[in-house]
Design a protein around this motif. Sequence first.
Motif, PDB file in Angstrom:
ATOM      1  N   SER A  35     -14.757   2.804  -3.969  1.00  0.00           N
ATOM      2  CA  SER A  35     -13.611   2.269  -4.717  1.00  0.00           C
ATOM      3  C   SER A  35     -14.046   1.911  -6.126  1.00  0.00           C
ATOM      4  O   SER A  35     -15.145   1.394  -6.343  1.00  0.00           O
ATOM      5  N   ASP A  65      -9.259   4.459  -5.143  1.00  0.00           N
ATOM      6  CA  ASP A  65     -10.077   4.866  -4.010  1.00  0.00           C
ATOM      7  C   ASP A  65     -10.371   6.348  -4.150  1.00  0.00           C
ATOM      8  O   ASP A  65      -9.460   7.146  -4.386  1.00  0.00           O
ATOM      9  N   SER A 109      -5.331   1.975  -5.232  1.00  0.00           N
ATOM     10  CA  SER A 109      -5.332   0.929  -4.224  1.00  0.00           C
ATOM     11  C   SER A 109      -4.333  -0.140  -4.628  1.00  0.00           C
ATOM     12  O   SER A 109      -4.572  -0.911  -5.555  1.00  0.00           O
ATOM     13  N   THR A 166      -5.533   3.469   1.676  1.00  0.00           N
ATOM     14  CA  THR A 166      -6.244   2.777   0.615  1.00  0.00           C
ATOM     15  C   THR A 166      -7.000   1.590   1.180  1.00  0.00           C
ATOM     16  O   THR A 166      -6.651   1.024   2.201  1.00  0.00           O
ATOM     17  N   PRO A 219       0.813  -1.211   0.000  1.00  0.00           N
ATOM     18  CA  PRO A 219       0.000   0.000   0.000  1.00  0.00           C
ATOM     19  C   PRO A 219       0.843   1.256   0.000  1.00  0.00           C
ATOM     20  O   PRO A 219       1.843   1.349   0.700  1.00  0.00           O
TER      21      PRO A 219
END
Length: 718
Positions: free
Chosen positions: A704, A682, A619, A673, A82
């Motif tokens: 999302s 996102d 994401s 995210t 992430p």
Amino acid sequence: MGSTNNIEEPVPPTTTGSEELQVLAGPLLNYKGMIGAQTGSKVWQGSVLIVTKPAQTQPELRVSLRGPVRPQQAVNGNSELPNGQADGVDGASTATGAEPRTISGERLYSDPDKIFWRFTVEVPIQPFEAQWDYTISRVRYLTRGSNRHPSTETFVVPSQQQSMRIMFHSCNGFSVGTDENVWTGPVLWNDVLRFHEKAPFHVMIGGGDQIYNDGVRVDGPLRPWTDLANPKKRRDYQFPETMRADCDKYYFDNYIRWYTTEPFAAANAQIPQVNIWDDHDIIDGFGSYTDHFMKCAVFRGIGGVAHKYYMLFQHHSPPPKSTFTTDAPQTMESQGLEGTGADPLQTKGAFVMTEKEEHHSWIIGPKPGPYVAERSRSVFMQLGKHIAFVGLDARTERTRHRINYPETYDLIFHRLDREFSQLQGEIKHLIVLLGVPIAYPRLQWLENIFSSPIIGPIRFLNKRFGLAGGLFNKFDGQVDLLDDLDDHYTAHQHKKERKELILRFQALSKKHSVRVTILGGDVHLAALGRFYSLPTLNIPVEQDHRYMVNIISSAITNKPPPPAVANLLARRNRIHHFDSETDETLLKMFDKVPGPSVQVGKSNHATMPSRNFAIITESNSSPQATNGTSAPPTNGHSATHPNNGEKKDAHYPLSLGEENAGTQHPAAAGLATSTYNRYGLDVALRVECNRGDIKGETVGYGLSIPALGHEAPSAATA
């Protein structure tokens, strides 16, 4: 561009006893794109602009690598964690090409009163998310905000494995007659800067109306023309050199005023911007009035002046050599592809840079527009690892009956097809910027009323006695809202063009397996529209190339419409059959009002009449499920819509990413995210809580958007 005739370069006026640069505006930071994507040695390209009083001293900018955004942050070559973060590597030791360098300023434009200086900045993209410092030597700031300017500014570049963290805004100004004290100025930029401090934005996208120049007709040089009661006299009014010079000064002064207003000025210095323009960057409704009126000298004149300063302030690019004036016939007729001819009166004592070659980010239209005699300038660039961006210039070629030339669309789609073919599947998401929403409720019934014969008697009484004065505009005598309705892609005269555009994006998405997401502003409220395959086709959203979200974020500064207008739009939010395979509608995602000062109907969950901006983040989390889809971002909350996993009512969630859309969605925070879909986006719509709060605090509504899992056809079957 304008004519490239050779014009003698004037010697800038000398300074008065000091080598210090007296800065009127800036620094303004722009993002231009990435190069070296195919070689693996990627370089970030941007520019910094300052506007100074005349001086002989050529300014210099020094840029240097500060280091990773977080002290222990770095990225190894295989990281997909992430936010593009990984541990275990010392960022300083892995930096490449990080030696400080000095960049000399290029003179874009100068006249006896001012100089525009551009610094072209190129920095190598690092294995980690990197902070870069830049300092402009020997400067003194003369305008508002001068006490804020530090000696050094900082911007952030994503790592080699990151996509950019994006902030999107539109309508960054006030319409004529708005009480700016009631609306406390551009305070939402305070919240933008707070988010930037927590998790830096790599780019901010301006969707049009970055500045409002409408005052030129109220307290500016167009007031005598606006006050003419006879529309024919307004159409026949001349635009001589004296009026052109007065308008030039007005537009320049207004840019200086607005671009030095805090906290907007602070954001411009730290977050690289990418912009397109819309009508208020010129004047309200420009391009959407009747053709014979738009061709009048005054409209063509202010169109040229507005374009000049749009190119300079918003794109850091040289303007045409001259703009339209009725005193110079060579400026009144298009000089072929070169646009406006050079006028000796305007070029006397002035200098305009001639670019050696156009920047690769431009997609330049095939011929000049009808009212601004210059070629349109759309932009394409890569926003980090997996996101591409195209912004359509939908104003330069616009008329009441057309938004862009067919040849311009061809150029844009040929460019996209070529870029995606060369990048060989690296791009997972295409973000498309349009000036106005394209997935939006129809208001044709309102257009029909405003254009119908019943308005005729009211218009007559307005002319004779001033009845219903607020209903009609002072330009062409039409209903004031009509130009706004005519501006929309959903207007009846743009219906065919709109359909062709969406079908071409669907085909592009299918061919290259790229998810398309559309940004739109203009309407002064927040909403989220979607195109998607008919439920009877039974295509999951994750494999649906027709699924395109239209993120509607407007306005970051201007006042919202009355609640009754937002409620009316929500009532008109029907499921519309776009064609035999595609439906469209707005998502009901506003589960609660953001604060006590925001009024909205209890049944309206689709349109939010409060100031706002959007945050878009890739994401990068790994999928959590084993069946090819990801776990829904329920965050402990169950779905409250009646679909029960089936596409029965598209006002409600169509996919796992839309489950719990609103304040309960993980993406609403605008920071971390979610875990829904690898390479998805996102989205947080950040909405102002309380009008009048100078802190500009916001509440988030999130969802999302999944990446497209559709497999691109092979070369043999494409």
